[in-house]
Design a protein around this motif. Structure first.
Motif, PDB file in Angstrom:
ATOM      1  N   GLY A  95      74.978  49.249 -17.190  1.00 48.12           N
ATOM      2  CA  GLY A  95      75.201  47.875 -17.417  1.00 48.12           C
ATOM      3  C   GLY A  95      74.913  47.200 -16.101  1.00 48.12           C
ATOM      4  N   PHE A  96      75.641  45.724 -16.082  1.00 43.80           N
ATOM      5  CA  PHE A  96      75.275  44.879 -15.089  1.00 43.80           C
ATOM      6  C   PHE A  96      76.426  44.589 -14.205  1.00 43.80           C
ATOM      7  CE2 PHE A  96      71.695  45.247 -17.814  1.00 43.80           C
ATOM      8  CZ  PHE A  96      70.725  45.399 -16.914  1.00 43.80           C
ATOM      9  N   HIS A  97      76.353  43.826 -13.297  1.00 42.44           N
ATOM     10  CA  HIS A  97      77.508  43.184 -12.503  1.00 42.44           C
ATOM     11  C   HIS A  97      76.850  42.048 -11.762  1.00 42.44           C
ATOM     12  CE1 HIS A  97      78.918  42.685  -8.209  1.00 42.44           C
ATOM     13  NE2 HIS A  97      80.089  42.993  -8.894  1.00 42.44           N
ATOM     14  N   CYS A  98      77.823  41.194 -11.588  1.00 37.58           N
ATOM     15  CA  CYS A  98      77.653  39.933 -10.796  1.00 37.58           C
ATOM     16  C   CYS A  98      78.903  39.429 -10.136  1.00 37.58           C
ATOM     17  CB  CYS A  98      77.146  38.804 -11.582  1.00 37.58           C
ATOM     18  SG  CYS A  98      78.422  38.081 -12.611  1.00 37.58           S
ATOM     19  N   HIS A  99      78.819  38.657  -9.159  1.00 37.66           N
ATOM     20  CA  HIS A  99      79.879  38.190  -8.476  1.00 37.66           C
ATOM     21  C   HIS A  99      79.662  37.007  -7.535  1.00 37.66           C
ATOM     22  CE1 HIS A  99      83.347  38.308  -5.626  1.00 37.66           C
ATOM     23  NE2 HIS A  99      82.736  37.920  -4.679  1.00 37.66           N
ATOM     24  N   ILE A 100      80.086  35.968  -8.027  1.00 36.41           N
ATOM     25  CA  ILE A 100      79.661  34.618  -7.469  1.00 36.41           C
ATOM     26  C   ILE A 100      80.339  34.199  -6.281  1.00 36.41           C
ATOM     27  CG2 ILE A 100      78.789  33.864  -9.752  1.00 36.41           C
ATOM     28  CD1 ILE A 100      81.340  32.258 -10.110  1.00 36.41           C
ATOM     29  N   GLY A 101      81.336  34.786  -5.800  1.00 39.23           N
ATOM     30  CA  GLY A 101      81.929  34.301  -4.524  1.00 39.23           C
ATOM     31  C   GLY A 101      83.511  34.509  -4.398  1.00 39.23           C
ATOM     32  N   SER A 102      84.300  34.172  -3.457  1.00 36.98           N
ATOM     33  CA  SER A 102      85.557  34.358  -3.563  1.00 36.98           C
ATOM     34  C   SER A 102      86.585  33.028  -3.256  1.00 36.98           C
ATOM     35  CB  SER A 102      85.551  35.093  -2.079  1.00 36.98           C
ATOM     36  OG  SER A 102      87.036  35.807  -2.077  1.00 36.98           O
ATOM     37  N   GLN A 103      87.704  33.112  -3.440  1.00 36.38           N
ATOM     38  CA  GLN A 103      88.675  32.009  -3.209  1.00 36.38           C
ATOM     39  C   GLN A 103      88.190  30.769  -4.162  1.00 36.38           C
ATOM     40  OE1 GLN A 103      91.583  31.783  -2.477  1.00 36.38           O
ATOM     41  NE2 GLN A 103      92.157  29.871  -1.799  1.00 36.38           N
ATOM     42  N   ILE A 104      87.838  31.198  -5.627  1.00 38.35           N
ATOM     43  CA  ILE A 104      87.603  30.151  -6.605  1.00 38.35           C
ATOM     44  C   ILE A 104      88.476  29.838  -7.636  1.00 38.35           C
ATOM     45  CG2 ILE A 104      85.609  30.002  -8.662  1.00 38.35           C
ATOM     46  CD1 ILE A 104      83.920  32.210  -6.814  1.00 38.35           C
ATOM     47  N   PHE A 105      88.657  28.617  -7.769  1.00 39.28           N
ATOM     48  CA  PHE A 105      89.747  28.086  -8.413  1.00 39.28           C
ATOM     49  C   PHE A 105      89.365  27.672 -10.089  1.00 39.28           C
ATOM     50  CE2 PHE A 105      91.357  27.255  -4.440  1.00 39.28           C
ATOM     51  CZ  PHE A 105      92.511  28.098  -4.421  1.00 39.28           C
ATOM     52  N   ASP A 106      88.034  27.119  -9.975  1.00 39.37           N
ATOM     53  CA  ASP A 106      87.260  26.776 -11.229  1.00 39.37           C
ATOM     54  C   ASP A 106      86.766  27.827 -11.892  1.00 39.37           C
ATOM     55  OD1 ASP A 106      85.961  25.366 -12.819  1.00 39.37           O
ATOM     56  OD2 ASP A 106      84.415  24.374 -11.486  1.00 39.37           O
ATOM     57  N   VAL A 107      87.665  28.122 -13.213  1.00 36.92           N
ATOM     58  CA  VAL A 107      87.130  28.948 -13.858  1.00 36.92           C
ATOM     59  C   VAL A 107      85.879  28.942 -14.537  1.00 36.92           C
ATOM     60  CG1 VAL A 107      88.018  30.244 -15.798  1.00 36.92           C
ATOM     61  CG2 VAL A 107      89.534  29.341 -14.480  1.00 36.92           C
ATOM     62  N   THR A 108      85.424  27.557 -14.848  1.00 33.07           N
ATOM     63  CA  THR A 108      84.002  27.508 -15.356  1.00 33.07           C
ATOM     64  C   THR A 108      83.100  27.851 -14.543  1.00 33.07           C
ATOM     65  OG1 THR A 108      83.742  25.209 -14.148  1.00 33.07           O
ATOM     66  CG2 THR A 108      84.665  25.153 -16.476  1.00 33.07           C
ATOM     67  N   SER A 109      83.095  28.066 -13.157  1.00 33.81           N
ATOM     68  CA  SER A 109      81.976  28.783 -12.421  1.00 33.81           C
ATOM     69  C   SER A 109      81.902  30.234 -13.017  1.00 33.81           C
ATOM     70  CB  SER A 109      82.649  28.841 -10.926  1.00 33.81           C
ATOM     71  OG  SER A 109      82.620  27.564 -10.383  1.00 33.81           O
ATOM     72  N   PHE A 110      83.240  30.860 -13.329  1.00 30.14           N
ATOM     73  CA  PHE A 110      83.037  32.398 -13.681  1.00 30.14           C
ATOM     74  C   PHE A 110      82.296  32.315 -15.026  1.00 30.14           C
ATOM     75  CE2 PHE A 110      86.874  32.624 -11.123  1.00 30.14           C
ATOM     76  CZ  PHE A 110      86.558  33.292 -10.029  1.00 30.14           C
ATOM     77  N   GLU A 111      82.671  31.285 -15.870  1.00 33.72           N
ATOM     78  CA  GLU A 111      81.976  31.170 -17.281  1.00 33.72           C
ATOM     79  C   GLU A 111      80.403  30.876 -17.121  1.00 33.72           C
ATOM     80  OE1 GLU A 111      86.076  30.157 -19.627  1.00 33.72           O
ATOM     81  OE2 GLU A 111      84.652  28.547 -19.334  1.00 33.72           O
ATOM     82  N   ALA A 112      80.090  30.048 -16.025  1.00 31.39           N
ATOM     83  CA  ALA A 112      78.570  29.854 -16.121  1.00 31.39           C
ATOM     84  C   ALA A 112      78.132  30.960 -15.717  1.00 31.39           C
ATOM     85  CB  ALA A 112      78.283  28.762 -15.008  1.00 31.39           C
ATOM     86  N   ALA A 113      78.667  31.833 -14.800  1.00 25.39           N
ATOM     87  CA  ALA A 113      77.775  33.015 -14.460  1.00 25.39           C
ATOM     88  C   ALA A 113      78.016  34.271 -15.700  1.00 25.39           C
ATOM     89  CB  ALA A 113      78.722  33.801 -13.280  1.00 25.39           C
ATOM     90  N   GLY A 114      79.076  34.149 -16.255  1.00 24.08           N
ATOM     91  CA  GLY A 114      78.931  35.044 -17.629  1.00 24.08           C
ATOM     92  C   GLY A 114      77.891  34.439 -18.656  1.00 24.08           C
TER      93      GLY A 114
END
Ligand code: PLP
Length: 449
Positions: free
Chosen positions: A203-222
């Motif tokens: 499968g695959f992996h992604c990690h967009i950064g650290s000390q993130i509060f905005d959950v929508t950033s994780f969802e955008a990556a997803g």
């Protein structure tokens, strides 16, 4: 003052953590001193696990060891049922030395050496997370040489810019990590793995950064990842069984940081993945997350002793402590902000504003600009909060300062989990070449009369 985990102010007016008086800890073990609140670390691990159990049972939580890795930390993580993400031979060695099960270890890194990959393959770790084309070939060679199949994930940069400090953003196209989506590199890498005899793409992996509060950033990556999975399925028929959405959940360092509870985050992410899979008509993958900071960050406190001070009338008062950028480089690196209190006067009213300086020979060696404190004097103990992540793991011996000890505290007991370095440790790896062994060898112009 916001008190975290098991912290409280005791009858002596001192800060207590894990049932231990921090002033007594400082007297017994010396300062600077890292103090780790065991119950808080365990609670964070459980919050992640339970959050997923409710929303998405086929999930695995990997603790990102780069935040703080010691053999005792490995034991706690193992006991809490988490897996482990390591990023170097040194972290892998630490985990194996602590008997962490190899089949729960994931290996990251953007420039793993042949030796590191060989160590991982020989140890039989669970997954190697491949970062680049060079590594695909290197790992294939190592796998061939060991006559062993190796299960892998590919790290993808999904082209998402998380709202955080630019030094800890990692998901944007212009990043040193991973295979880009936009450039087509991710699809090309996947095809290369699918053709390889020894590499088994899971499968695959992604990690967009650290000390993130905005959950929508994780969802955008997803979302970007699901778009990619679907395209790859159409093109090659490959269905990814595992999707690692990385770490990065932010924590409270100061008042302005509004962090999300890991259990709520896990629930929301689980729900999001289900919805995305359904929308793309994609079989539900196993989800993995790899939090570091949000597991150990707020569980750590650093104790310092106040020494000298310098008052500049009309400007500010600098109060110096016996540590600094050697044990906490985050302020100098990222202009990180911290909360703190005078642990030896925890119940006293606030009386003035000072700035806390470290003892290194750098003007940038500051710990906190403008901290409100009560009346204080040299010898008081300062407690700086939320230093559990990326402090000890990023510590250095700059100015030849020995690294502090670390204590694990819980229900009134304190155990050393990292010994304080001694001066002997600082010269342990120094060597004097034979030709410098006597002062006679020095050129004439540097000889003393
Ligand atoms: N995974 C990867 C690949 C990372 O690079 C990092 C941190 O930089 C983490 C996980 C952990 O991130 P955090 O400590 O913010 O949760």
């Amino acid at each position: 003052m916001y008190l975290r985990g098991s912290m409280r102010i005791n009858d002596a007016g001192h800060l207590e953590i894990g049932g231990c008086d921090t002033v007594q800890l400082a007297q017994t073990y010396g300062t600077p001193l890292y103090v780790l609140d065991e119950s808080m670390v365990r609670a964070r691990c459980r919050a992640y696990r339970l959050g997923f159990e409710e929303s998405y049972p086929d999930a695995e939580v990997l603790y990102a060891g780069k935040a703080l890795l010691t053999t005792a930390m490995c034991r706690i993580v193992e006991q809490e049922g988490l897996s482990l993400d390591v990023v170097s031979g040194g972290e892998l060695y630490t985990a194996l030395a602590a008997d962490f099960p190899a089949e729960r270890i994931y290996f990251h890194g953007n420039n793993k050496s042949r030796q590191e990959l060989q160590m991982a393959v020989e140890a039989g770790i669970h997954r190697v997370v491949i970062d680049n084309f060079y590594e695909i070939e290197l790992l294939a060679e190592v796998a061939d040489a060991c006559a062993q199949d190796v299960s892998v994930l590919l790290r993808v940069t999904p082209g998402v810019e998380a709202h955080t400090h630019s030094y800890i953003q990692t998901g944007q196209d212009d990043s040193k990590f991973g295979f880009g989506l936009a450039s087509g590199a991710a699809a090309q890498a996947a095809k290369r793995c699918l053709e390889s005899g020894r590499l088994v793409l899971k499968g695959f992996h992604c990690h967009i950064g650290s000390q993130i509060f905005d959950v929508t950033s994780f969802e955008a990556a997803g979302k970007a990842m699901f778009g990619f999975l679907e395209e790859l399925r159409c093109e090659t028929g490959f269905v990814a069984r595992e999707l690692n959405l990385g770490g990065g959940l932010g924590i409270r360092y100061t008042k302005g940081d509004v962090s999300m509870d890991p259990a709520d985050y896990a629930k929301r992410l689980g729900g999001f993945v289900k919805a995305e899979a359904e929308a793309n008509d994609y079989p539900l993958p196993r989800i993995l997350v790899e939090p570091g900071r949000s597991i150990v960050g707020e569980a750590g406190t650093t104790l310092y002793t106040i020494g000298s001070s310098k008052e500049i009338p009309g400007i500010r008062t600098y109060v110096a402590v016996d540590g600094g950028m050697g044990d906490n480089p985050r302020v100098a690196l990222y202009e990180a902000k911290y909360e703190a209190m005078i642990a030896s006067r925890a119940a006293a009213p606030l009386a003035e504003t000072v700035s806390i300086a470290g003892k290194c020979c750098e003007s940038g060696d500051m710990i906190i600009w403008d901290l409100e404190v009560p009346q204080w004097s040299s010898g008081d103990i300062l407690a700086v909060f939320a230093t559990g992540a990326y402090n000890y793991s990023m510590a250095s011996n700059y100015n030849r300062l020995p690294r502090p000890a670390m204590l694990l505290v819980n229900e009134g007991s304190a155990d050393i989990i990292v010994e304080r370095e001694r001066y002997e440790d600082l010269i342990r790896h120094d060597r004097i070449p034979l030709r410098l062994a006597t002062s006679e060898a020095a050129p004439r112009h540097v000889r003393r009369a």
